[in-house]
Write an enzyme that holds these catalytic residues in place. Structure first.
Site, PDB file in Angstrom:
ATOM      1  N   CYS A   2     -66.087  16.898 -24.788  1.00 53.47           N
ATOM      2  CA  CYS A   2     -65.804  15.476 -24.915  1.00 53.47           C
ATOM      3  C   CYS A   2     -67.033  14.625 -24.617  1.00 53.47           C
ATOM      4  CB  CYS A   2     -64.674  14.997 -23.978  1.00 53.47           C
ATOM      5  SG  CYS A   2     -63.224  16.032 -24.053  1.00 53.47           S
ATOM      6  N   ARG A  27     -70.177  16.612 -29.167  1.00 54.40           N
ATOM      7  CA  ARG A  27     -69.498  17.124 -27.982  1.00 54.40           C
ATOM      8  C   ARG A  27     -68.013  17.397 -28.231  1.00 54.40           C
ATOM      9  NH1 ARG A  27     -72.613  16.141 -23.570  1.00 54.40           N
ATOM     10  NH2 ARG A  27     -70.822  16.393 -22.225  1.00 54.40           N
ATOM     11  N   TRP A  75     -62.639  16.991 -27.309  1.00 49.53           N
ATOM     12  CA  TRP A  75     -62.505  18.401 -27.667  1.00 49.53           C
ATOM     13  C   TRP A  75     -61.397  18.922 -26.754  1.00 49.53           C
ATOM     14  CZ3 TRP A  75     -63.075  23.043 -24.940  1.00 49.53           C
ATOM     15  CH2 TRP A  75     -63.142  24.199 -25.730  1.00 49.53           C
ATOM     16  N   ASN A 100     -64.247  13.636 -19.256  1.00 47.14           N
ATOM     17  CA  ASN A 100     -64.843  14.849 -19.821  1.00 47.14           C
ATOM     18  C   ASN A 100     -64.804  15.898 -18.715  1.00 47.14           C
ATOM     19  OD1 ASN A 100     -68.359  15.691 -20.279  1.00 47.14           O
ATOM     20  ND2 ASN A 100     -66.558  16.859 -20.860  1.00 47.14           N
ATOM     21  N   GLY A 101     -64.129  17.032 -18.981  1.00 52.57           N
ATOM     22  CA  GLY A 101     -64.052  18.081 -17.968  1.00 52.57           C
ATOM     23  C   GLY A 101     -62.646  18.638 -17.877  1.00 52.57           C
ATOM     24  N   GLU A 482     -75.892  37.714 -34.271  1.00 52.21           N
ATOM     25  CA  GLU A 482     -76.063  36.296 -34.598  1.00 52.21           C
ATOM     26  C   GLU A 482     -75.574  36.020 -36.028  1.00 52.21           C
ATOM     27  OE1 GLU A 482     -76.434  33.661 -33.075  1.00 52.21           O
ATOM     28  OE2 GLU A 482     -77.145  32.243 -34.569  1.00 52.21           O
ATOM     29  N   LYS A 486     -72.560  33.427 -36.931  1.00 50.21           N
ATOM     30  CA  LYS A 486     -72.685  32.316 -37.892  1.00 50.21           C
ATOM     31  C   LYS A 486     -71.542  32.373 -38.900  1.00 50.21           C
ATOM     32  CE  LYS A 486     -74.750  30.261 -36.263  1.00 50.21           C
ATOM     33  NZ  LYS A 486     -75.565  30.254 -35.116  1.00 50.21           N
ATOM     34  N   GLU A 489     -68.154  31.448 -37.259  1.00 49.91           N
ATOM     35  CA  GLU A 489     -68.106  30.037 -36.839  1.00 49.91           C
ATOM     36  C   GLU A 489     -67.794  29.102 -37.998  1.00 49.91           C
ATOM     37  OE1 GLU A 489     -71.191  28.686 -33.431  1.00 49.91           O
ATOM     38  OE2 GLU A 489     -72.143  29.640 -35.138  1.00 49.91           O
ATOM     39  N   HIS A 505     -67.948  55.619 -33.837  1.00 45.67           N
ATOM     40  CA  HIS A 505     -67.150  55.658 -32.605  1.00 45.67           C
ATOM     41  C   HIS A 505     -66.018  54.638 -32.642  1.00 45.67           C
ATOM     42  CE1 HIS A 505     -69.946  58.473 -30.871  1.00 45.67           C
ATOM     43  NE2 HIS A 505     -70.954  57.676 -31.190  1.00 45.67           N
ATOM     44  N   LYS A 604     -70.616  21.265 -30.163  1.00 42.50           N
ATOM     45  CA  LYS A 604     -72.015  21.653 -30.069  1.00 42.50           C
ATOM     46  C   LYS A 604     -72.457  21.843 -28.630  1.00 42.50           C
ATOM     47  CE  LYS A 604     -76.283  21.595 -32.142  1.00 42.50           C
ATOM     48  NZ  LYS A 604     -76.167  23.021 -32.461  1.00 42.50           N
TER      49      LYS A 604
HETATM   50  C1  G6P Z   1     -71.742  26.138 -28.187  1.00 46.42           C
HETATM   51  C2  G6P Z   1     -72.450  25.867 -29.495  1.00 46.42           C
HETATM   52  C3  G6P Z   1     -73.357  27.040 -29.839  1.00 46.42           C
HETATM   53  C4  G6P Z   1     -74.328  27.301 -28.696  1.00 46.42           C
HETATM   54  C5  G6P Z   1     -73.608  27.496 -27.371  1.00 46.42           C
HETATM   55  C6  G6P Z   1     -74.586  27.469 -26.212  1.00 46.42           C
HETATM   56  O1  G6P Z   1     -70.863  27.193 -28.332  1.00 46.42           O
HETATM   57  O2  G6P Z   1     -71.502  25.667 -30.519  1.00 46.42           O
HETATM   58  O3  G6P Z   1     -74.081  26.747 -31.007  1.00 46.42           O
HETATM   59  O4  G6P Z   1     -75.072  28.451 -28.971  1.00 46.42           O
HETATM   60  O5  G6P Z   1     -72.691  26.427 -27.148  1.00 46.42           O
HETATM   61  O6  G6P Z   1     -75.159  26.188 -26.146  1.00 46.42           O
HETATM   62  P1  G6P Z   1     -76.566  25.874 -25.594  1.00 46.42           P
HETATM   63  O7  G6P Z   1     -76.723  24.391 -25.788  1.00 46.42           O
HETATM   64  O8  G6P Z   1     -76.543  26.247 -24.132  1.00 46.42           O
HETATM   65  O9  G6P Z   1     -77.579  26.655 -26.331  1.00 46.42           O
END
Ligand code: G6P
Length: 609
Positions: A2, A27, A75, A100-101, A482, A486, A489, A505, A604
């Site tokens: 948030c 956020r 969020w 927020n929290g 990674e 991606k 996500e 396995h 984010k």
């Molecule tokens: C969220 C974002 C990711 C990011 C992660 C860690 O999940 O959606 O893209 O990798 O947080 O965030 P940071 O800002 O600590 O890299």
């Protein structure tokens, strides 16, 4: 997560609040709202499910106006995304509050408030706070006192901001575990989760500390600490121009950010372009700290954690230094046995991730030689609280799926490998090789971007699928992770990564002609073993998509599609291959029609644990 914004001014602030919310949407973006106190001292409220643009529409249709207000983009944690659960929450038609929290003891507080006759409209944890604050204000306390008494009974994490029609020019706020900054204006003051939200109105900020409570009005600004003592917090001027991030010719920020990588990688490495500047990139005192380092502990979340996993290979193989990597949410709650001389390295794009920040704060006195953060956002909490800082030069990253932040983190980590490696017998020849590879990296990434159309044509096969498997060996295992992250996500296809040797396995049981398998197979020393693994997959009918060095000796054949990658120095291949996987996910998501930049349920910056 948030985002919150608040204003106390002598001018109308609804547009300032909305602009702040637009800038805080990274956020969270499942619902938004704002409350203002109008000229008649009445609360005016808008709450909408969906993105901030929905709130803007509501505001255009029926404006709510005032000089004092609070606003929020959400969020969801407690209570589904809906207009009712959107903030601000209201009590007694006089108090409005944004949060927020997470309030961990909200159930007990709710029972207590119900007994006292308060009625609850939402399913959120936050609503208890607004009723508590109302109770204290109704008992005659002033705004600061009421927030102090309220904060005293809260358990959990919060940044709070509230207004009260009985104190129409004031906003009271509190910070514990979630970021909050005061924007200091001339004859007006503001609050926000991130200074970025307020750069339109001021360049002077006060970063609040844990436990602080603050009262703002157009003319005053008072901060008290967790003990209720008045305190002066330093004023920071941020003079750098606000980055205006436009989409330009791109359809999505993610695509734009993928294409910005050559420049971002070059700018990150350029920080060490002068002789002897490598150590300095990590902050004053880095050289002396690095001389004492015997091992590295990396802590991070999400994509940043994957960067740490890649770095482990570099640090152990190239610098000969022991390295452990752990996700922050596990690290912080584990009883740890430390090793003398270990450097704590946190990695974070935002510099605000709650678990990573908590891991840094939880590090015991004397447990580590020093703390280093690799972050993309200056003045973030991790940057302010770490002893050494490396700032990646990715520029602002808007797409929720991290791209350029990840690859610039990898450059930073390879630079760390150089800095530590040359203290541990890395030959000058090796150092020159790595340096030359880093210099050439933007060019190889550019060559990969040119493969866009070829990668797009691979993406068709993923559209009707529900699952995908990503395989890699050695350092390409975290790159496969990674790649899978991606894809899941932004396209919502379930994707898993495995070290190719683990295939038999368990995951092989899943492999059939409905399971596309992506292999990151650059052609390193493990190539022959990887080829056997791929055969095992192919003979079960799966379609294979192999990202391979164009000189690796793979050829396309039925059900095996080869994407020939630029032939480049081994050490930078993890970065170059990442770019191709980013493009693959982007094209799959694009074809599936998902919201590429703001995928469902994600945010984010994750400032709750
Ligand atoms: C969220 C974002 C990711 C990011 C992660 C860690 O999940 O959606 O893209 O990798 O947080 O965030 P940071 O800002 O600590 O890299």
């Amino acid at each position: 997560m948030c985002g919150i914004v608040a204003a106390a001014a002598r001018r109308e602030v609804s547009e300032i609040l909305l602009e702040g919310l637009r800038r805080l949407e990274y956020r969270g973006y499942d619902s938004a709202g704002m409350a203002l106190i109008d000229n008649e001292r009445n609360l005016q409220l808008h709450k909408q499910q969906g993105k901030v643009s929905e709130l803007e529409k509501a505001q255009r249709l029926q404006p709510v106006l005032g000089c004092t207000g609070v606003a929020h983009t959400r969020w969801a944690t407690h209570g589904e995304p809906s207009g009712v659960n959107a903030h601000p929450h209201i009590s007694g038609q006089r108090v409005a509050l944004v949060h927020n929290g997470i309030i961990e003891n909200h159930e007990a507080l709710r029972r207590e408030l119900l007994d006292q006759g308060y009625e609850f409209a939402s399913g959120t944890d936050t609503e208890v706070v607004v009723h508590l604050l109302h109770r204290e204000l109704a008992a005659g306390k002033n705004m600061l006192q009421a927030m102090q008494s309220t904060a005293r009974v809260l358990e959990g994490a919060y940044a709070l901001a509230a207004i009260d029609t009985e104190h129409p020019d004031q906003v009271v706020a509190a910070r514990q575990g979630s970021p909050l900054v005061v924007g200091v204006g001339i004859g007006e003051n503001f609050l926000a989760s991130d200074q970025l939200a307020l750069r339109q109105v001021t360049d002077r900020f006060i970063f609040l500390e844990e436990g602080d409570i603050v009262l703002i009005s157009p003319a005053e600004l008072q901060v008290v600490d967790r003990h209720g003592e008045p305190v002066e917090r330093p004023l920071t001027s941020i003079s750098a121009a606000v980055e205006v991030v436009e989409l330009g010719a791109y359809d999505h920020y993610m695509l734009k950010e993928i294409h910005e990588q050559p420049q971002a990688l070059a700018a990150t490495f350029a920080q060490a372009s002068g002789p002897g500047q490598l150590d300095e990139c990590f902050g004053a005192g880095a050289a002396e700290v690095f001389d004492r380092v015997q091992g590295v502990q990396i802590v991070a979340c999400g994509t940043s954690y994957h960067a740490g996993m890649v770095a482990r290979y570099w640090l152990e193989e190239l610098a000969g230094i022991a390295c452990e990597v752990e996700v922050a949410s596990e690290f912080r709650y584990r009883r740890r046995v430390g090793h003398a001389g270990t450097l704590l390295v946190t990695i974070s794009q935002s510099g605000e991730t709650a678990d990573t920040l908590a891991a840094l704060r939880d590090a015991r006195q004397g447990e580590f030689v020093a703390s280093l953060v690799i972050a993309n956002v200056d003045n973030s909490s991790l940057v302010r609280e770490s002893e050494l800082v490396f700032l990646t030069q990715a520029g602002m990253e808007i797409g929720v799926a991290s791209t350029k932040a990840f690859t610039t983190q990898l450059v930073a980590l390879l630079m760390l490998t150089l800095a530590l490696g040359r203290r541990r017998g890395m030959t000058p020849q090796k150092q020159r090789e790595i340096t030359a590879a880093l210099q050439a990296l933007p060019d190889y990434v550019q060559q990969t971007l040119v493969l866009d159309t070829a990668i797009e044509s691979l993406s068709d096969a993923f559209i009707p699928r529900h699952h995908a498997l990503f395989l890699g060996r050695g350092i390409y295992y975290p790159i496969a992770m990674e790649g899978a992250l991606k894809l899941k996500e932004i396209s919502y296809i379930h994707a898993e990564a495995y070290p190719a040797g683990e295939l038999k396995h368990g995951p092989l049981a899943l492999v059939d002609n409905d399971m596309p398998v992506v292999a990151v197979a650059p052609g390193d020393e493990l190539l022959e073993k990887l080829k056997s693994n791929l055969e095992e997959v192919r003979s079960r009918g799966a379609e294979l998509f192999v990202f391979a060095d164009r000189q690796a000796g793979f050829a396309s054949e039925p059900r095996v599609q080869i994407l020939p990658m630029p032939h480049c120095p081994e050490v930078i291949k993890p970065i170059v291959y990442t770019v191709a996987l980013q493009l693959l996910s982007y094209h799959v998501a694009l074809q599936k029609g998902t919201d590429v930049d703001k995928p469902r349920n994600l945010a984010k910056s994750v400032t709750v644990e």
